[in-house]
Design a protein around this motif. Structure first.
Motif, PDB file in Angstrom:
ATOM      1  N   ALA A 168     -14.526  -9.342  11.609  1.00 15.99           N
ATOM      2  CA  ALA A 168     -13.660  -9.982  10.586  1.00 15.99           C
ATOM      3  C   ALA A 168     -12.346  -9.045  10.258  1.00 15.99           C
ATOM      4  CB  ALA A 168     -14.509  -9.793   9.374  1.00 15.99           C
ATOM      5  N   LYS A 169     -12.271  -7.693  10.567  1.00 12.05           N
ATOM      6  CA  LYS A 169     -11.483  -6.851  10.229  1.00 12.05           C
ATOM      7  C   LYS A 169     -10.323  -6.683  11.666  1.00 12.05           C
ATOM      8  CE  LYS A 169     -11.069  -2.680   8.493  1.00 12.05           C
ATOM      9  NZ  LYS A 169     -10.437  -2.195   7.556  1.00 12.05           N
ATOM     10  N   GLY A 170     -10.929  -7.206  12.854  1.00  9.08           N
ATOM     11  CA  GLY A 170     -10.275  -6.848  13.872  1.00  9.08           C
ATOM     12  C   GLY A 170     -10.126  -5.222  14.025  1.00  9.08           C
ATOM     13  N   ARG A 171     -11.392  -4.443  13.854  1.00  4.18           N
ATOM     14  CA  ARG A 171     -11.443  -3.184  13.849  1.00  4.18           C
ATOM     15  C   ARG A 171     -11.785  -2.808  15.190  1.00  4.18           C
ATOM     16  NH1 ARG A 171     -12.343   0.531   9.311  1.00  4.18           N
ATOM     17  NH2 ARG A 171     -13.694   2.323   9.703  1.00  4.18           N
ATOM     18  N   PRO A 172     -11.250  -1.538  15.738  1.00  6.67           N
ATOM     19  CA  PRO A 172     -11.626  -0.976  16.825  1.00  6.67           C
ATOM     20  C   PRO A 172     -13.002  -0.623  16.884  1.00  6.67           C
ATOM     21  CG  PRO A 172      -9.566   0.083  16.054  1.00  6.67           C
ATOM     22  CD  PRO A 172      -9.941  -0.972  15.238  1.00  6.67           C
ATOM     23  N   PRO A 211     -16.184  -0.618   5.189  1.00  7.24           N
ATOM     24  CA  PRO A 211     -14.667  -0.220   5.362  1.00  7.24           C
ATOM     25  C   PRO A 211     -13.693  -0.810   4.539  1.00  7.24           C
ATOM     26  CG  PRO A 211     -14.785  -2.063   6.763  1.00  7.24           C
ATOM     27  CD  PRO A 211     -16.100  -1.925   6.062  1.00  7.24           C
ATOM     28  N   SER A 212     -12.532  -0.276   4.382  1.00  2.73           N
ATOM     29  CA  SER A 212     -11.402  -1.003   3.577  1.00  2.73           C
ATOM     30  C   SER A 212     -11.487  -2.304   4.015  1.00  2.73           C
ATOM     31  CB  SER A 212     -10.246  -0.111   3.551  1.00  2.73           C
ATOM     32  OG  SER A 212      -9.597  -0.192   4.942  1.00  2.73           O
ATOM     33  N   ALA A 213     -11.121  -3.305   2.755  1.00  2.08           N
ATOM     34  CA  ALA A 213     -11.191  -4.703   3.066  1.00  2.08           C
ATOM     35  C   ALA A 213      -9.721  -5.224   3.453  1.00  2.08           C
ATOM     36  CB  ALA A 213     -11.568  -5.591   1.888  1.00  2.08           C
ATOM     37  N   ASN A 214      -9.219  -4.759   4.312  1.00  2.34           N
ATOM     38  CA  ASN A 214      -7.830  -5.153   5.028  1.00  2.34           C
ATOM     39  C   ASN A 214      -8.082  -5.594   6.491  1.00  2.34           C
ATOM     40  OD1 ASN A 214      -8.222  -2.312   4.972  1.00  2.34           O
ATOM     41  ND2 ASN A 214      -6.576  -2.062   6.642  1.00  2.34           N
ATOM     42  N   LEU A 215      -7.071  -6.261   6.847  1.00  2.00           N
ATOM     43  CA  LEU A 215      -7.148  -6.621   8.513  1.00  2.00           C
ATOM     44  C   LEU A 215      -6.727  -5.126   9.089  1.00  2.00           C
ATOM     45  CD1 LEU A 215      -5.202  -9.860   9.048  1.00  2.00           C
ATOM     46  CD2 LEU A 215      -7.521  -9.498   9.421  1.00  2.00           C
ATOM     47  N   PRO A 257      -1.916  -2.266   5.332  1.00  2.00           N
ATOM     48  CA  PRO A 257      -2.116  -1.361   4.171  1.00  2.00           C
ATOM     49  C   PRO A 257      -3.342  -1.764   3.485  1.00  2.00           C
ATOM     50  CG  PRO A 257       0.309  -2.317   4.415  1.00  2.00           C
ATOM     51  CD  PRO A 257      -0.501  -3.295   5.331  1.00  2.00           C
ATOM     52  N   SER A 258      -4.120  -0.580   3.139  1.00  2.00           N
ATOM     53  CA  SER A 258      -5.457  -0.818   2.477  1.00  2.00           C
ATOM     54  C   SER A 258      -5.168  -1.633   1.162  1.00  2.00           C
ATOM     55  CB  SER A 258      -6.041   0.506   2.067  1.00  2.00           C
ATOM     56  OG  SER A 258      -6.492   1.105   3.286  1.00  2.00           O
ATOM     57  N   PRO A 259      -6.177  -2.629   0.692  1.00  2.00           N
ATOM     58  CA  PRO A 259      -6.103  -3.287  -0.275  1.00  2.00           C
ATOM     59  C   PRO A 259      -6.507  -2.748  -1.610  1.00  2.00           C
ATOM     60  CG  PRO A 259      -8.035  -3.930   0.943  1.00  2.00           C
ATOM     61  CD  PRO A 259      -7.437  -2.657   1.290  1.00  2.00           C
ATOM     62  N   VAL A 297      -5.702   4.951  -2.975  1.00  2.00           N
ATOM     63  CA  VAL A 297      -5.901   5.192  -1.636  1.00  2.00           C
ATOM     64  C   VAL A 297      -7.245   5.395  -1.488  1.00  2.00           C
ATOM     65  CG1 VAL A 297      -3.791   6.142  -1.485  1.00  2.00           C
ATOM     66  CG2 VAL A 297      -5.324   7.622  -2.061  1.00  2.00           C
ATOM     67  N   GLU A 298      -7.876   5.494  -0.228  1.00  2.00           N
ATOM     68  CA  GLU A 298      -9.150   5.698  -0.072  1.00  2.00           C
ATOM     69  C   GLU A 298      -9.811   7.125  -0.247  1.00  2.00           C
ATOM     70  OE1 GLU A 298      -6.865   5.271   1.969  1.00  2.00           O
ATOM     71  OE2 GLU A 298      -6.754   3.559   3.529  1.00  2.00           O
ATOM     72  N   SER A 299     -11.222   7.182  -0.128  1.00  2.00           N
ATOM     73  CA  SER A 299     -11.629   8.371  -0.597  1.00  2.00           C
ATOM     74  C   SER A 299     -11.245   9.505   0.364  1.00  2.00           C
ATOM     75  CB  SER A 299     -13.044   8.239  -0.425  1.00  2.00           C
ATOM     76  OG  SER A 299     -13.698   7.687   0.604  1.00  2.00           O
TER      77      SER A 299
HETATM   78 MG    MG Z   1      -9.522   1.408   6.407  1.00  2.00          MG
END
Ligand code: MG
Ligand code: TXA
Length: 373
Positions: A76-80, A165-169, A173-175, A202-204
């Motif tokens: 869904a994210k296109g994450r490596p 993970p963060s809910a962005n493609l 930029p993170s959502p 910003v993320e944890s």
């Molecule tokens: Mg992320």
């Protein structure tokens, strides 16, 4: 049937029949709708994907023990496929379900949990065999975090530990707002919970406690100084040089260009604000003369230094670090909406939360810094 069940039953049927690809559900964190929450937990337990608010950024969640569901997160994210996910829990005891702690790790988690959980801290510990390899991308460690958001915690409480993970493609930029999640993931996930803006933005902080000395792999709102106070010591990986001694990045996420708007981002650093801004205005004019749309990312104090030829956005007062950090990702997305080609961004001192801010800005810029000394 109760009226509140009618809605969720309808939604369930629409999802199952394929009529509706993504349900967007409003859930007020101050007045949680139990039926909607149960619906979301049900989607998770059936192997679905649910985006949910946390205090840092929105997460894209699946049942952490369901390997196929976790694999769908990456799609869904296109994450490596070599960038591991954080597992989210709702009470400290749940750590034992996802981790195989040794004594030192258990002691560290206990202290860190008391000091910072629920909150923006992820702790890297030895993984439990119950956690599928897809979550950790084959690593024998796992990131664990207890988010400080009533909707996130209720979702976990009604389900099981949730990998997210963060809910962005990937690469965007993170959502920090539900709208950002919708922009990136509508049609790619089952449910998006809209639960207000993320408080931190910003993320944890990601903290590895598997070695002799705890090491920050990714800076966040919980700072190195705060962790050192609790654990006695705390190192920080140099995020400008993410490679470890053997050439392998310590945190797989650090090797990817990240958080990038479509525009090129250039950071302007230097101790004198007036000189820094003068250089930005001068270079901005040059870019504009070449026909580019120029964006300026500054603070309230810098607004007057820039003329009308640019899209000038402020992050807030330079004296208010949490405010600057809170709006960073939202502003980067706004530049995209304005079709900006190049963003000239002012650096801030890398102290306290400024470290997390500059880490994200640096990665958005792909490391491009103009130093005005
Ligand atoms: Mg992320
Ligand atoms: O605030 C947050 O942490 C948000 C919310 C949703 O909780 N989540 C988030 O997840 O930022 P993600 O996937 O975008 O970033 C996770 C980071 C990546 O840099 C990843 O490489 C690192 O944590 N990570 C996860 N597990 C790891 C592990 N076992 N060892 C080292 N780094 C790990």
């Amino acid at each position: 049937m109760r009226p509140e069940d009618l809605e969720t039953n309808m939604l369930r049927q629409q999802i199952l029949s394929g009529d509706l690809k993504t349900v967007v559900l409003d859930i007020d964190p101050d007045n949680i709708d139990v039926a909607r929450m149960k619906f979301c937990a049900d989607v998770i337990s059936r192997g679905g994907l649910v985006c949910f608010p946390t205090e840092t950024v929105y997460g894209l969640g699946a049942d952490a023990f369901n390997e196929a569901a976790v694999e769908n997160i990456f799609a869904a994210k296109g994450r490596p496929s070599d960038n591991p996910l954080i597992v989210h829990i709702c009470d400290t005891d749940m750590t034992e379900q996802v981790a195989s702690l040794n004594d030192a790790q258990r002691a560290a988690v206990q202290k860190l949990g008391e000091a910072f959980w629920p909150g923006p801290l992820t702790v890297i510990v030895n993984k439990s065999p119950a956690i599928p390899a897809a979550v950790t991308c084959g690593l024998d460690t796992v990131g664990v975090r207890m988010p400080d958001h009533p909707v996130a915690r209720e979702l976990i409480r009604l389900s099981r530990p949730i990998a997210a993970p963060s809910a962005n493609l990937s690469g965007r930029p993170s959502p920090s707002r539900a709208r950002h999640v919708q922009e990136d993931l509508c049609g790619r996930v089952d449910v998006i919970i809209s639960g207000g803006d993320a408080r931190v933005g910003v993320e944890s902080t990601v903290l590895d406690v598997t070695g002799e000395v705890p090491v920050i792999l990714r800076p966040g709102a919980v700072t190195r100084e705060e962790i050192a106070e609790v654990l006695g010591a705390c190192d920080e990986a140099d995020w400008k040089k993410p490679a470890d001694v053997d050439g392998k990045p310590r945190s797989p996420g650090m090797k990817y260009r990240h958080y990038s708007p479509k525009a090129e981002v250039v950071i302007y650093d230097g101790s004198d604000p007036a000189e820094r801004r003068a250089a930005m205005a001068r270079d901005g004019n040059e870019y504009a003369a070449r026909g580019l749309n120029v964006g300026i990312l500054t603070t309230d104090e810098g607004l007057e230094a820039f003329g009308d030829g640019f899209a000038v956005l402020t992050l807030g007062s330079s004296r208010n670090l949490p405010e600057l950090t809170h709006s960073l990702f939202a502003r980067l997305r706004e530049f995209d909406e304005r079709k900006t080609d190049v963003v000239l961004a002012e650096a801030i001192p890398e102290e306290g939360m400024g470290d997390a801010f500059m880490n994200r800005l640096y990665r958005a810029a792909g490391g491009t810094v103009v130093d005005i000394r």
